[in-house]
Every structure is written in structure tokens, then in C-alpha cells.
Write a protein that holds these residues in place. Structure first.
Motif, mmCIF file in Angstrom:
data_model
loop_
_atom_site.group_PDB
_atom_site.id
_atom_site.type_symbol
_atom_site.label_atom_id
_atom_site.label_comp_id
_atom_site.label_asym_id
_atom_site.label_seq_id
_atom_site.Cartn_x
_atom_site.Cartn_y
_atom_site.Cartn_z
ATOM 1 N N ARG A 177 0.834 -1.203 0.000
ATOM 2 C CA ARG A 177 0.000 0.000 0.000
ATOM 3 C C ARG A 177 0.865 1.247 0.000
ATOM 4 O O ARG A 177 1.975 1.246 0.518
ATOM 5 C CB ARG A 177 -0.898 0.042 1.255
ATOM 6 N N SER A 221 0.326 5.888 -0.828
ATOM 7 C CA SER A 221 -0.513 6.985 -1.308
ATOM 8 C C SER A 221 0.333 7.881 -2.206
ATOM 9 O O SER A 221 1.561 7.939 -2.067
ATOM 10 C CB SER A 221 -1.085 7.793 -0.135
ATOM 11 N N ALA A 230 -2.383 7.008 3.696
ATOM 12 C CA ALA A 230 -3.270 5.852 3.532
ATOM 13 C C ALA A 230 -3.886 5.444 4.860
ATOM 14 O O ALA A 230 -5.095 5.193 4.955
ATOM 15 C CB ALA A 230 -2.505 4.681 2.917
ATOM 16 N N VAL A 282 -5.067 6.925 -2.859
ATOM 17 C CA VAL A 282 -4.713 5.824 -1.967
ATOM 18 C C VAL A 282 -4.731 4.539 -2.780
ATOM 19 O O VAL A 282 -5.749 4.180 -3.376
ATOM 20 C CB VAL A 282 -5.707 5.728 -0.792
#
Length: 550
Positions: free
Chosen positions: A277, A279, A378, A327
Motif C-alpha cells: 500500500r 498513497s 493511507a 490511496v
């Protein structure tokens, strides 16, 4: 934990203390006006009317006339519902709340309602934000809310085909708890996950966790079992079929007007083991939209691909940015996903995006079923996302208008729609409140051919008038959505609030076919009157009992 009768979630999780102070301080920077708290009334002070229905002795054990039960099932969880509850304005409440324990119980309850001409409103978690569970009709008939929460079991798991037969009344967390020992997950996480049910997701065509690829609950359905006043429909369990119109599609999105979903075979997937993950920040909104479109059309299929405009990022994540924040998140049960994230970031960089410093820590994470944050924007957004409904309620108590509306459109229409809706919302806020407000936008889901924009509205209201003020704003933006090619709802359903625009959106021949289906499946017109179709006149004759299976 105690469910709030008037607002979202549980009493124990309501916004208070330092969180409330921070929220109100942020609100004061956005909108003018006093911020005076208004506590909800006690249920005993509501003065609810006496129930107009008396169940037969055989059904009395399933029915409750408790005032807290009746008040808690009178409205959904939209801003207008919360505000009306705060004012103690509950002009129509169910006469009884019935909780069937078996499908046979449900059949018996529907037979009784049909004989007596009692309106029956199916109820899952009650998280509707469009008037979908509210007895909003004035024909004098009694109303029974059919709460399916006791039908909450995973009945069968097929590990070979990766599917499960699941009762419709199961809430999201309990569903996942039952699937976890099998190493499987439905992986459908709407914002309402904790307080909504499988049946509610199916009946409203809910959208969940995944921002791309498999977004709606429709994508996970193998077959449905549905109890209707005319008989029970059970479709064949198949991975796919071209045998005529789909019976499942008839009931998906029918919002309790054609029948009550009691079970479903649902496609599952292994619990994810690898995640990555990050952003990406943008100085320009147009560039952020273009980058998001590039990712959506790349075939990478991220689990998260949620674009926040500058206002949304500031209001709900505390992130200051010029154009927007995207995101991004990838996950898999089969293989590492770091390379997919890196490619998505490359696409964003080509449009001027700058990945945040958490990228280096968004590495592949094996062997866990729990999300691990990457930090930064995020995680700030994820935390805020889960608290939004509670914060909305806190703002409503202080006479602030804080509500959302969503749509979907094709990419070629987005710029014009975004401008028109934003302008319509701002003008309507000024007309309704006499002051400026804040309008935000984020993408909750993206497809190769278009986004699902989700707008937020924040404005200073007048205590006692905020429902009317919101209705004026909602009407203005709904007209703008319709005029610029958007749908009246991407995943919030139609209910009673969206009916005027839904009527205009659907083709006339389909409306005729839906009306005919309603007449065939619900001849007495008892199921959720006024949702999707006009409420029929009260039945004047009894409807005979029908068999268990049809």
C-alpha cells in the motif's frame, strides 16, 4: 455493546472527549455558526402510538412491541434519519418488530401479513441511507418490520469450489468469523460492514472493499433463495449460466419489494497473505483524475484505488494537498504484489504524482490475515473512513449539515458532471443556509470506463430546519446528477428518497416489467410499499396461504 436507537453504531463508540474537541475545532474552520449540542431524547419520551397489530398466538413469540425496538427500526441511518430522531420526530413507526428464527417462521409471518393486509418491511442491519426501511406511507395499514438477524449462520462450506451457503441475516463481522477457520473470506467490506448484513448487501446491490474489478456484491453470487408471498424461489447453484434472464438478477437490488432473501451461495476467496500500500499526492486535480483513470485502465486491478480531492483529504484525513491524494493498495493470497504497486506508482508519476514516504515500508507482507498499515496518508484516510458515520452524528447533534451522495458516470462525462454537481451543491447550500459551505469529492470505486464519485457536503444549519435544508440541497444535486448522465445511486440503493430520479432513469418497458413482477410475487402489495414502485392501495381481500415451495 449497546446499539444506538437514534444514530450510527454503538453508544460506547460515539464521538466524545478529545476526538469530539478535534472534530468541532475542524468544523469551526470550515463553516460559520454556533455549535451547540442537542442530546437525543429518551425512548420513553417519544410517545409512540399503540401497536395496531396483534399477532396470532403461534407467532407472538417472534414479535416485539417494545418501544426501543420500534423506535430503533423506524428509520435508517441517513443524516435526515438521525436528525429526525434527535428531534424525537417519529410520526410512523412499525407496530411490531418480528424476528423469525427459521425460514418457516418467515413464511408464517408473511402469510399472516398477507391475510391481514399488514405491510411487511424486511430489515437487515438497518443501515439504509435512502429511506429503505422506513414505513413512510399514509394508508392506515399496520406495519411489521421483519428483522432477519437470527438467520445468521454459515450453513455449508464447499472448499473445492470455494463457496458457502450463508443465511441472509448474518452481520459482516460474524460472517467473517465463521469463514476464518476455513481460511476463506467473502472479502466484501462496505463502510457499513459492522452493522449490515449479507441479505441487506444483496437486496441493495451493495459495493464493498474492492475499488476495482469485483466491486458489487452481485459479483459473488452463485445462487439465491428468496421467500415471496407467492412462493419460494431457489435458483440453481452454478458458476455461470446463459439459460434466459437470470432469476438472481431479478432479486438483486429489489430492496425487499419482491421477496425476502433468506440464503445465498456466495463465492469466496482465500484470505490474502501479501499486501502492498501507499498513497500518491498530486498538485493538480485534473492530473490526479487522469492518473487514476490510467491505473483503472491498466489491468492491474488494485484492491484500493481511492482518489480524494484536496477538500476531502483535509476534512476527513487531515492531509493538506494542492490537487488530491490517491490511496493505492494491492493484495493477493497467491503471490507478492509489490511489483503491481510499483507499476501503478509509475503511472501516477507520469501524471505528476509524488508517492509519499511510506512507499518504502509498503513491502510484501506474508502469512497474516490482518491488514498492516503503510503509515502516512493511507492509514490516516482508513482510520477516518471507519469513524465517519460516528462523526457525522456528532456534527448533526451540533446542527451542522454533514452528508454524502454518490453516483457513477463514464470518464468522458466526469469533468462536466463534477463541475455541475459541485456548483449545484454550493448554490443550494447558499440558498438553504445563507452561508457558504464545503463540497468534497472522492472516488470510492473506479472502472476502466468510469469512476464512482462520492460527494460530501458540510454546511452550517439551523437547529429545527436541518432536514428541510438538506432535502433542498439533495434535490438540487440529484437534478444535476440526472441531467449530466450520472446514476442516481452507485451503491446506496433507491429506497424512498431516490424514487423520483430512479423513475426517470429506468426505461419505461422495464418499469412495466418490474410492476408486473411485483404484482405476481406480492399480489397483496405488502412488501416494503413505496420502494422502487408506488405504494399500492391497501388490499381489500385476504390472500390465501401458499405452499412452502414454488
Amino acid at each position: 455493546m449497546t446499539r444506538s436507537w437514534w444514530g450510527w453504531g454503538t453508544v460506547e463508540d460515539a464521538v466524545r472527549g478529545a476526538e469530539l474537541d478535534t472534530l468541532l475545532a475542524r468544523a469551526r474552520t470550515l463553516v460559520p455558526g454556533e455549535l451547540t449540542d442537542h442530546a437525543p431524547p429518551a425512548v420513553g419520551a417519544l410517545g409512540l402510538p399503540r401497536p395496531r397489530a396483534n399477532p396470532p398466538a403461534s407467532l407472538a413469540r417472534l414479535c416485539s412491541a417494545d418501544p426501543a425496538d420500534r423506535a430503533g427500526h423506524a428509520h435508517g441511518k441517513a443524516f435526515r434519519d438521525v436528525v429526525r430522531n434527535l428531534h424525537g420526530h417519529l410520526p410512523r413507526v412499525p407496530d411490531l418488530v418480528a424476528r423469525p428464527r427459521t425460514e418457516d417462521d418467515l413464511v408464517d409471518l408473511l402469510d399472516w401479513c398477507g391475510r391481514e393486509g399488514i405491510a411487511a418491511i424486511p430489515y437487515g442491519g438497518g443501515s439504509s441511507v435512502v429511506g429503505g426501511v422506513e414505513p413512510r406511507f399514509d394508508d392506515g395499514r399496520a406495519v411489521v418490520t421483519l428483522d432477519l438477524a437470527r438467520l445468521d449462520r454459515v450453513l455449508e462450506v464447499d472448499p473445492v469450489s470455494r463457496a458457502a451457503r450463508i443465511q441472509a441475516g448474518v452481520f459482516g463481522p460474524h460472517l467473517e468469523d465463521q469463514l476464518r477457520p476455513h481460511g476463506l473470506t467473502l472479502r466484501h467490506f462496505p463502510q457499513s460492514f459492522q452493522f449490515s448484513t449479507l441479505g441487506g448487501w444483496l437486496a441493495t446491490r451493495a459495493a464493498g472493499h474492492y475499488a476495482t474489478l469485483h466491486t458489487h456484491i452481485d459479483d459473488f453470487v452463485e445462487s439465491l433463495r428468496v421467500v415471496t408471498p407467492a412462493g419460494t424461489s431457489a435458483s440453481r447453484r452454478l458458476p455461470g449460466s446463459g439459460a434466459g434472464p437470470s432469476p438472481d438478477r431479478l432479486f438483486l437490488g429489489s430492496e425487499g419489494t419482491l421477496g425476502i432473501i433468506t440464503e445465498a451461495w456466495m463465492r469466496l476467496r482465500p484470505r490474502p497473505r501479501w499486501r502492498a500500500r501507499t498513497s500518491v499526492r498530486f498538485a493538480d486535480w485534473g492530473a490526479a483524475v487522469a492518473a487514476t483513470r490510467a491505473v483503472a485502465q491498466s489491468g492491474l486491478a488494485p484492491a484500493d484505488c481511492r482518489l480524494l480531492d484536496a477538500a476531502e483529504a483535509l476534512v476527513n484525513a487531515g492531509v493538506a494537498v494542492g490537487g488530491g491524494v490517491l490511496v493505492l493498495g494491492f493484495e493477493s493470497a497467491d503471490h507478492p504484489v509489490g511489483a503491481a504497486l510499483e507499476r501503478a506508482v509509475e503511472l501516477c508519476r507520469a501524471h505528476g504524482g509524488e508517492p509519499s514516504a511510506d512507499l518504502a515500508r509498503s513491502s510484501d507482507d506474508a502469512g497474516t490475515a490482518q491488514d498492516r498499515g503503510a503509515g502516512g496518508d493511507a492509514d490516516a484516510w482508513r482510520s477516518s473512513f471507519l469513524r465517519m458515520p460516528y462523526q457525522r452524528d456528532a456534527l448533526a447533534r451540533h446542527a451542522l449539515i454533514a452528508e454524502t451522495f454518490e453516483t457513477a458516470c463514464t470518464w468522458d462525462r466526469f469533468d462536466a458532471l463534477h463541475q455541475a454537481v459541485t456548483e449545484a451543491a454550493r448554490h443550494a447550500i447558499r440558498r438553504a443556509t445563507g452561508a457558504e459551505g464545503v463540497v468534497t469529492c472522492r472516488f470510492t470505486h473506479v472502472y476502466p470506463d468510469g469512476p464512482a464519485p462520492y460527494f460530501g457536503v458540510y454546511a452550517a444549519g439551523r437547529w429545527g430546519s436541518t432536514v428541510a435544508q438538506w432535502d433542498d440541497i439533495k434535490t438540487a444535486v440529484s437534478e444535476a446528477l440526472s441531467a449530466h448522465g450520472g446514476t442516481i445511486t452507485h451503491h446506496h440503493a433507491v429506497g424512498r428518497d431516490h424514487r423520483p430520479w430512479y423513475d426517470a432513469q429506468r426505461p419505461d418497458p422495464f418499469a412495466a416489467a418490474l410492476t408486473a413482477a411485483k404484482a405476481a410475487l406480492d399480489p397483496a402489495g405488502i412488501l416494503n410499499p413505496g420502494v422502487l414502485l408506488p405504494a399500492p392501495a391497501r388490499a381489500t381481500r385476504a390472500v390465501p396461504d401458499r405452499g412452502r415451495e414454488g
